[in-house]
Design a protein around this motif. Structure first.
Motif, PDB file in Angstrom:
ATOM      1  N   PRO A   3       7.325   3.083  -0.604  1.00 14.02           N
ATOM      2  CA  PRO A   3       7.514   2.255   0.689  1.00 14.02           C
ATOM      3  C   PRO A   3       6.862   1.029   0.387  1.00 14.02           C
ATOM      4  CG  PRO A   3       5.932   3.922   1.339  1.00 14.02           C
ATOM      5  CD  PRO A   3       6.283   4.233  -0.121  1.00 14.02           C
ATOM      6  N   ALA A   4       7.357  -0.105   1.181  1.00 12.59           N
ATOM      7  CA  ALA A   4       7.226  -1.707   0.942  1.00 12.59           C
ATOM      8  C   ALA A   4       5.642  -1.496   1.684  1.00 12.59           C
ATOM      9  CB  ALA A   4       7.835  -2.609   1.832  1.00 12.59           C
ATOM     10  N   LYS A   5       4.962  -2.887   0.845  1.00 13.77           N
ATOM     11  CA  LYS A   5       3.460  -2.823   1.490  1.00 13.77           C
ATOM     12  C   LYS A   5       3.685  -3.350   2.873  1.00 13.77           C
ATOM     13  CE  LYS A   5      -0.025  -5.420  -1.011  1.00 13.77           C
ATOM     14  NZ  LYS A   5      -0.511  -6.502  -2.088  1.00 13.77           N
ATOM     15  N   VAL A   6       2.357  -2.890   3.222  1.00 12.54           N
ATOM     16  CA  VAL A   6       2.201  -3.159   4.961  1.00 12.54           C
ATOM     17  C   VAL A   6       1.825  -4.748   5.212  1.00 12.54           C
ATOM     18  CG1 VAL A   6       0.700  -2.657   6.947  1.00 12.54           C
ATOM     19  CG2 VAL A   6       1.396  -0.938   5.242  1.00 12.54           C
ATOM     20  N   ALA A  30       6.835   7.089   7.358  1.00 14.13           N
ATOM     21  CA  ALA A  30       6.657   8.134   8.493  1.00 14.13           C
ATOM     22  C   ALA A  30       5.483   7.994   9.054  1.00 14.13           C
ATOM     23  CB  ALA A  30       6.843   9.489   7.552  1.00 14.13           C
ATOM     24  N   GLY A  31       4.686   7.125   8.566  1.00 13.92           N
ATOM     25  CA  GLY A  31       3.061   6.995   9.185  1.00 13.92           C
ATOM     26  C   GLY A  31       2.294   6.122   8.354  1.00 13.92           C
ATOM     27  N   TYR A  32       1.230   6.030   8.790  1.00 17.70           N
ATOM     28  CA  TYR A  32       0.126   4.777   8.148  1.00 17.70           C
ATOM     29  C   TYR A  32      -1.233   5.513   7.939  1.00 17.70           C
ATOM     30  CZ  TYR A  32       3.979   1.925   9.639  1.00 17.70           C
ATOM     31  OH  TYR A  32       5.276   1.419   9.706  1.00 17.70           O
ATOM     32  N   ALA A  72       1.178   2.353   3.819  1.00 22.38           N
ATOM     33  CA  ALA A  72       2.373   3.354   4.450  1.00 22.38           C
ATOM     34  C   ALA A  72       2.567   4.541   3.755  1.00 22.38           C
ATOM     35  CB  ALA A  72       3.597   2.264   4.442  1.00 22.38           C
ATOM     36  N   LYS A  73       2.989   5.535   4.615  1.00 25.38           N
ATOM     37  CA  LYS A  73       3.293   6.540   3.885  1.00 25.38           C
ATOM     38  C   LYS A  73       4.686   7.200   4.117  1.00 25.38           C
ATOM     39  CE  LYS A  73       1.792  11.323   5.003  1.00 25.38           C
ATOM     40  NZ  LYS A  73       0.872  12.353   5.885  1.00 25.38           N
ATOM     41  N   LYS A  74       5.351   7.652   3.075  1.00 28.88           N
ATOM     42  CA  LYS A  74       6.831   8.177   2.926  1.00 28.88           C
ATOM     43  C   LYS A  74       6.494   9.667   2.893  1.00 28.88           C
ATOM     44  CE  LYS A  74      11.219   6.793   1.005  1.00 28.88           C
ATOM     45  NZ  LYS A  74      12.057   5.857   0.349  1.00 28.88           N
ATOM     46  N   LEU A  75       7.318  10.560   3.451  1.00 30.28           N
ATOM     47  CA  LEU A  75       7.384  11.897   3.196  1.00 30.28           C
ATOM     48  C   LEU A  75       8.489  12.053   2.009  1.00 30.28           C
ATOM     49  CD1 LEU A  75       7.477  13.258   6.936  1.00 30.28           C
ATOM     50  CD2 LEU A  75       5.550  12.990   5.413  1.00 30.28           C
ATOM     51  N   ASN A  76       7.889  12.986   1.156  1.00 30.29           N
ATOM     52  CA  ASN A  76       8.690  13.524   0.357  1.00 30.29           C
ATOM     53  C   ASN A  76       8.610  14.963   0.286  1.00 30.29           C
ATOM     54  OD1 ASN A  76       9.980  13.854  -2.351  1.00 30.29           O
ATOM     55  ND2 ASN A  76       8.678  12.458  -3.440  1.00 30.29           N
ATOM     56  N   ILE A  78      10.074  16.950  -1.903  1.00 32.29           N
ATOM     57  CA  ILE A  78      10.212  17.705  -3.105  1.00 32.29           C
ATOM     58  C   ILE A  78       8.941  17.565  -3.731  1.00 32.29           C
ATOM     59  CG2 ILE A  78      11.059  17.802  -5.623  1.00 32.29           C
ATOM     60  CD1 ILE A  78      13.557  16.273  -4.127  1.00 32.29           C
ATOM     61  N   GLU A  79       8.101  16.601  -3.784  1.00 30.98           N
ATOM     62  CA  GLU A  79       6.823  16.485  -4.211  1.00 30.98           C
ATOM     63  C   GLU A  79       5.763  16.037  -3.297  1.00 30.98           C
ATOM     64  OE1 GLU A  79       7.279  13.596  -7.426  1.00 30.98           O
ATOM     65  OE2 GLU A  79       8.972  14.438  -8.390  1.00 30.98           O
ATOM     66  N   ASP A  80       4.573  15.730  -3.765  1.00 28.53           N
ATOM     67  CA  ASP A  80       3.736  14.918  -2.550  1.00 28.53           C
ATOM     68  C   ASP A  80       4.139  13.757  -2.056  1.00 28.53           C
ATOM     69  OD1 ASP A  80       2.052  17.075  -3.493  1.00 28.53           O
ATOM     70  OD2 ASP A  80       0.752  15.879  -4.846  1.00 28.53           O
ATOM     71  N   ASP A  81       3.501  13.538  -0.769  1.00 27.70           N
ATOM     72  CA  ASP A  81       4.125  12.294  -0.117  1.00 27.70           C
ATOM     73  C   ASP A  81       3.709  11.061  -1.011  1.00 27.70           C
ATOM     74  OD1 ASP A  81       4.449  14.011   1.929  1.00 27.70           O
ATOM     75  OD2 ASP A  81       2.603  13.653   2.878  1.00 27.70           O
ATOM     76  N   VAL A  82       4.472  10.176  -0.690  1.00 30.75           N
ATOM     77  CA  VAL A  82       4.205   8.637  -1.615  1.00 30.75           C
ATOM     78  C   VAL A  82       3.635   7.576  -0.384  1.00 30.75           C
ATOM     79  CG1 VAL A  82       5.656   7.057  -2.668  1.00 30.75           C
ATOM     80  CG2 VAL A  82       6.510   9.338  -2.761  1.00 30.75           C
ATOM     81  N   TYR A  83       2.993   6.871  -1.165  1.00 29.91           N
ATOM     82  CA  TYR A  83       2.277   5.915  -0.609  1.00 29.91           C
ATOM     83  C   TYR A  83       2.478   4.503  -1.197  1.00 29.91           C
ATOM     84  CZ  TYR A  83      -0.537   9.578   1.713  1.00 29.91           C
ATOM     85  OH  TYR A  83      -0.983  10.705   2.437  1.00 29.91           O
ATOM     86  N   SER A  84       2.418   3.311  -0.095  1.00 29.04           N
ATOM     87  CA  SER A  84       2.515   2.071  -0.683  1.00 29.04           C
ATOM     88  C   SER A  84       1.208   1.782  -1.269  1.00 29.04           C
ATOM     89  CB  SER A  84       2.995   1.008   0.503  1.00 29.04           C
ATOM     90  OG  SER A  84       1.890   1.088   1.568  1.00 29.04           O
ATOM     91  N   LYS A  85       1.044   0.339  -1.708  1.00 29.96           N
ATOM     92  CA  LYS A  85      -0.388  -0.123  -2.179  1.00 29.96           C
ATOM     93  C   LYS A  85      -1.072  -0.385  -0.807  1.00 29.96           C
ATOM     94  CE  LYS A  85       0.975  -2.111  -6.518  1.00 29.96           C
ATOM     95  NZ  LYS A  85       1.026  -3.359  -7.300  1.00 29.96           N
ATOM     96  N   TRP A  86      -2.434  -0.585  -1.106  1.00 30.24           N
ATOM     97  CA  TRP A  86      -3.383  -0.797   0.055  1.00 30.24           C
ATOM     98  C   TRP A  86      -3.447  -2.186   0.424  1.00 30.24           C
ATOM     99  CZ3 TRP A  86      -5.333   2.992   2.801  1.00 30.24           C
ATOM    100  CH2 TRP A  86      -5.471   4.261   2.464  1.00 30.24           C
ATOM    101  N   VAL A  87      -3.721  -2.644   1.731  1.00 25.62           N
ATOM    102  CA  VAL A  87      -3.740  -3.950   2.186  1.00 25.62           C
ATOM    103  C   VAL A  87      -5.168  -3.919   2.775  1.00 25.62           C
ATOM    104  CG1 VAL A  87      -3.102  -5.864   3.604  1.00 25.62           C
ATOM    105  CG2 VAL A  87      -1.306  -4.337   2.546  1.00 25.62           C
TER     106      VAL A  87
END
Length: 101
Positions: A3-6, A30-32, A72-76, A78-87
């Motif tokens: 996901p894009a950076k917050v 999907a969440g933060y 930001a958190k994106k649900l995946n 197939i694998e583990d959830d995917v996260y954006s870079k920290w701000v």
């Protein structure tokens, strides 16, 4: 894809040891995840998750400098959830003003 950076809008001190963290919603998130700590390296950080674009952190020590970071958190499925870079951003909790005699 990640996901894009917050976009962290503001970190404002509220009353009684509370701080309100505001950020812009990320498309497809999907969440933060929010972490806060007294140390800049985020050791022993407390972590919270939310689906809203604001979060109030409470029970903070007055007069201390804290560091907060959001991603930001994106649900995946197939694998583990995917996260954006920290701000990351720092803030200071307001100390109580001493009463006049």
């Amino acid at each position: 894809a990640k996901p894009a950076k917050v976009n962290l809008k503001s970190v404002k001190a509220a009353k009684k040891g509370k701080v309100k963290v505001k950020y812009k919603k990320v498309a497809g998130a999907a969440g933060y995840q929010i972490q806060y700590s007294l140390k800049s390296n985020m050791k022993s950080a407390k972590s919270k998750t939310t689906k809203k674009a604001t979060y109030t952190i409470s029970k903070l020590k007055k007069g201390k400098k804290y560091y907060v970071r959001v991603r930001a958190k994106k649900l995946n499925l197939i694998e583990d959830d995917v996260y954006s870079k920290w701000v990351k951003k720092s803030f200071k909790v307001k100390a109580n003003k001493k009463a006049k005699k």
